[in-house]
Design an enzyme around this catalytic site. Structure first.
Site, PDB file in Angstrom:
ATOM      1  N   LYS A  41     -14.183  64.166  27.506  1.00  0.00           N
ATOM      2  CA  LYS A  41     -13.138  64.896  28.227  1.00  0.00           C
ATOM      3  C   LYS A  41     -13.549  66.359  28.434  1.00  0.00           C
ATOM      4  CE  LYS A  41      -8.573  63.681  27.272  1.00  0.00           C
ATOM      5  NZ  LYS A  41      -7.376  63.795  26.419  1.00  0.00           N
ATOM      6  N   ASN A 218      15.177  65.645  27.699  1.00  0.00           N
ATOM      7  CA  ASN A 218      14.668  64.308  28.019  1.00  0.00           C
ATOM      8  C   ASN A 218      15.707  63.226  27.736  1.00  0.00           C
ATOM      9  OD1 ASN A 218      12.307  65.195  29.077  1.00  0.00           O
ATOM     10  ND2 ASN A 218      10.960  64.387  27.475  1.00  0.00           N
ATOM     11  N   CYS A 270       6.690  59.920  27.720  1.00  0.00           N
ATOM     12  CA  CYS A 270       7.658  60.915  27.220  1.00  0.00           C
ATOM     13  C   CYS A 270       9.054  60.353  26.976  1.00  0.00           C
ATOM     14  CB  CYS A 270       7.722  62.091  28.183  1.00  0.00           C
ATOM     15  SG  CYS A 270       6.111  62.857  28.423  1.00  0.00           S
TER      16      CYS A 270
HETATM   17  C1  UGA Z   1       9.521  63.676  31.887  1.00  0.00           C
HETATM   18  C2  UGA Z   1      10.489  64.808  32.201  1.00  0.00           C
HETATM   19  O1  UGA Z   1      11.036  64.626  33.519  1.00  0.00           O
HETATM   20  C3  UGA Z   1       9.794  66.160  32.133  1.00  0.00           C
HETATM   21  O2  UGA Z   1      10.710  67.210  32.371  1.00  0.00           O
HETATM   22  C4  UGA Z   1       9.157  66.299  30.735  1.00  0.00           C
HETATM   23  O3  UGA Z   1       8.440  67.510  30.613  1.00  0.00           O
HETATM   24  C5  UGA Z   1       8.215  65.141  30.489  1.00  0.00           C
HETATM   25  O4  UGA Z   1       8.928  63.905  30.604  1.00  0.00           O
HETATM   26  C6  UGA Z   1       7.644  65.297  29.120  1.00  0.00           C
HETATM   27  O5  UGA Z   1       8.395  65.184  28.156  1.00  0.00           O
HETATM   28  O6  UGA Z   1       6.467  65.624  28.991  1.00  0.00           O
HETATM   29  P1  UGA Z   1       7.624  62.394  33.289  1.00  0.00           P
HETATM   30  O7  UGA Z   1       7.475  61.495  32.113  1.00  0.00           O
HETATM   31  O8  UGA Z   1       6.410  62.945  33.948  1.00  0.00           O
HETATM   32  O9  UGA Z   1       8.518  63.683  32.911  1.00  0.00           O
HETATM   33  O10 UGA Z   1       8.387  61.557  34.380  1.00  0.00           O
HETATM   34  P2  UGA Z   1       9.809  61.580  35.106  1.00  0.00           P
HETATM   35  O11 UGA Z   1       9.649  62.125  36.448  1.00  0.00           O
HETATM   36  O12 UGA Z   1      10.849  62.166  34.235  1.00  0.00           O
HETATM   37  O13 UGA Z   1      10.079  60.024  35.243  1.00  0.00           O
HETATM   38  C7  UGA Z   1      10.214  59.220  34.071  1.00  0.00           C
HETATM   39  C8  UGA Z   1      10.521  57.792  34.424  1.00  0.00           C
HETATM   40  O14 UGA Z   1      11.849  57.678  34.939  1.00  0.00           O
HETATM   41  C9  UGA Z   1       9.607  57.170  35.480  1.00  0.00           C
HETATM   42  O15 UGA Z   1       9.239  55.887  35.026  1.00  0.00           O
HETATM   43  C10 UGA Z   1      10.483  57.093  36.711  1.00  0.00           C
HETATM   44  O16 UGA Z   1      10.117  56.016  37.541  1.00  0.00           O
HETATM   45  C11 UGA Z   1      11.853  56.878  36.097  1.00  0.00           C
HETATM   46  N1  UGA Z   1      12.991  57.313  36.946  1.00  0.00           N
HETATM   47  C12 UGA Z   1      13.138  58.625  37.271  1.00  0.00           C
HETATM   48  C13 UGA Z   1      13.921  56.387  37.369  1.00  0.00           C
HETATM   49  O17 UGA Z   1      13.819  55.185  37.072  1.00  0.00           O
HETATM   50  N2  UGA Z   1      14.987  56.802  38.123  1.00  0.00           N
HETATM   51  C14 UGA Z   1      15.157  58.105  38.470  1.00  0.00           C
HETATM   52  O18 UGA Z   1      16.151  58.409  39.166  1.00  0.00           O
HETATM   53  C15 UGA Z   1      14.204  59.028  38.037  1.00  0.00           C
END
Ligand code: UGA
Length: 443
Positions: A41, A218, A270
């Site tokens: 990495k 979260n 996450c």
């Molecule tokens: C999430 C948080 O959104 C971030 O703010 C945080 O920093 C991060 O975790 C972390 O703890 O590091 P992330 O895991 O990148 O970010 O993804 P998200 O965009 O939150 O989506 C998470 C999941 O929820 C995905 O599988 C997405 O498909 C799903 N999702 C999201 C839904 O099923 N419906 C929605 O309306 C939104």
């Protein structure tokens, strides 16, 4: 502090969080060293090639390397001697045999770094940790510090989303700093001066609150998603449309329309592990009841995966055995190659176990998906996955799937059945092209 007016930064752990943070901070004018135990990495990052897919990262990484302000190393002593401020960005995955977070990498980072410090330093934790960890690490690092070296500690939770990691790092919607030290606060205001002068709110809290802000955020996001998925289950039975329902309730700005997309639910590295670790920590604190609702949030979420697999079977007349299934998507969300706890891959693997011939295609996550589920059949394009398929499952809403032409695809499949597990297609358009269309929580 070094002689220069700008503090020098080290970033321990160069995954999605650390690599992006290191590159962006170097582009803001800081001298930065990234340190990781993974030699490959470090080599890849040092030559401008991110070891994972993150839109925009190759460009900011190139810019940072060209500036001469960013370096990578596997040598913790080098990082310890280099930096004034050390960001801890290592992973805190779910423990192998419990819901709790495994914080061994965070402990190892602190224990590996602090004894090598050559001058006063500030440790800044960015990893997501159980509340109470920061206070313990502050005490540990003060004990481990070499004679005459003063170590302070702050916690600075990270809110970046994969797929938007660069933009979220350059302009986060808030910066949260937990610390009991005024000098740490002052130094971090300098480190984040670019963001602060661009109007990003800077919030100072105590250590425990800063740790909780992260898991509370979260948990709230996970709750919103599971709430709308619960509504989808009711809509399915009542013959109502959850997408119209979400649209209508979203106009109330106390509710808001974001994170109300019903479908296959949340996955990734996450949300799932964070709500479980939060419940585990609440149990240790003797307040399990306060977070028992998160168990329901987790259950609703996992149920969307089995509901999707069952819906596929129903569309195929009751069984998937020996059926050819096109699985479009493997990443846990679009614009990412991350398959950790991916709902899409879970569904594909479940159907495979039930005897289906599952052909998986994902624009970026093929290598990671194949490493996790080598027995699935991976193909090179969406069209190839759909050729002769009895049913098409849209599992991750990549733009290239959302824009598929139902007329063009119709002649290639064996059965014109599409299960839109992310509710992103226009049902009328697909039905008009002769498809049996099924969404989640839609009539
Ligand atoms: C999430 C948080 O959104 C971030 O703010 C945080 O920093 C991060 O975790 C972390 O703890 O590091 P992330 O895991 O990148 O970010 O993804 P998200 O965009 O939150 O989506 C998470 C999941 O929820 C995905 O599988 C997405 O498909 C799903 N999702 C999201 C839904 O099923 N419906 C929605 O309306 C939104």
């Amino acid at each position: 502090m070094s002689e220069q007016s700008q503090p020098r930064l080290s970033v321990v752990g160069t995954g999605y969080l650390g690599a992006v943070h290191a590159a962006c901070m170097a582009n803001f004018g800081f001298e930065v060293i990234g340190v990781d135990v993974d030699e490959l990495k470090v080599k890849q990052l040092g030559s401008g090639q991110p070891p994972f897919y993150e839109p925009g990262l190759p460009e900011v990484l190139d810019q940072a390397l060209e500036s001469g302000r960013l370096h990578f190393t596997t040598d913790m002593a080098e990082a310890a001697a280099f930096g004034d401020v050390h960001f801890i960005c290592v992973g805190t995955p779910q423990s192998a045999n419990s819901n709790a977070a495994d914080i061994s990498y965070v402990n190892a980072a602190v224990e590996g770094l602090v004894p090598h410090l050559t001058g006063d330093a500030l440790l800044v934790g960015k990893s997501t940790v159980p509340v109470g960890t920061a206070a313990r690490l502050r005490d540990v690092s003060q004990k481990l510090a070499p004679e005459g070296v003063k170590v302070e500690l702050a916690w600075n939770p990270e809110f970046l989303r994969e797929g938007f990691a660069v933009a979220d790092t350059q302009r986060p919607d808030r910066i949260v700093i937990g610390t009991d030290s005024d000098s740490a606060d002052e130094l971090l205001r300098q480190v984040y001066s670019n963001q602060i002068s661009a109007g990003v709110p800077y919030l100072r809290t105590d250590l425990a609150t800063s740790e909780l802000v992260k898991v509370a955020a979260n948990s709230f996001l996970a709750t919103k998603i599971s709430f709308i998925n619960a509504m989808a289950e009711v809509c399915d039975r009542a013959g109502a449309d959850v997408t119209a329902l979400a649209h209508a309730i979203g106009y109330d700005d106390r509710i808001g329309s974001k994170f109300l997309r019903a479908g296959l639910g949340f996955g990734g590295g996450c949300l799932p592990k964070d709500i479980r670790a939060f419940m585990a920590r609440a149990g240790e604190l003797g307040v399990d009841d306060a977070l028992s609702f998160l168990k329901e949030i987790d259950d609703i979420n996992l149920r969307q995966r089995s509901r999707t697999a069952n819906a596929a079977a129903t569309m195929l007349g009751g069984t998937v055995n020996e059926k050819v299934i096109a699985a479009l998507g493997a990443a846990f969300k679009p614009d990412s190659d991350d398959v950790r706890d991916s709902p899409a891959l879970d569904v594909a693997a479940n159907l495979h176990l039930q005897g289906a011939n599952v052909r998986v295609y994902d624009p970026k996550a093929m290598v990671n998906a194949a490493a996790q589920f080598p027995t699935l059949d991976f193909v090179d394009s969406a069209v190839e996955a759909c050729a002769g398929a009895d049913i098409v499952l849209l599992l991750t809403e990549w733009n290239e799937f959302v824009t598929l032409d139902p007329h063009e695809l119709a002649s290639r499949t064996a059965g014109r059945r599409i299960l839109d597990a992310r509710n992103v297609l226009d049902p009328a358009q697909w039905r008009e092209a002769g498809w049996q269309y099924q969404g989640i929580g839609r009539p």
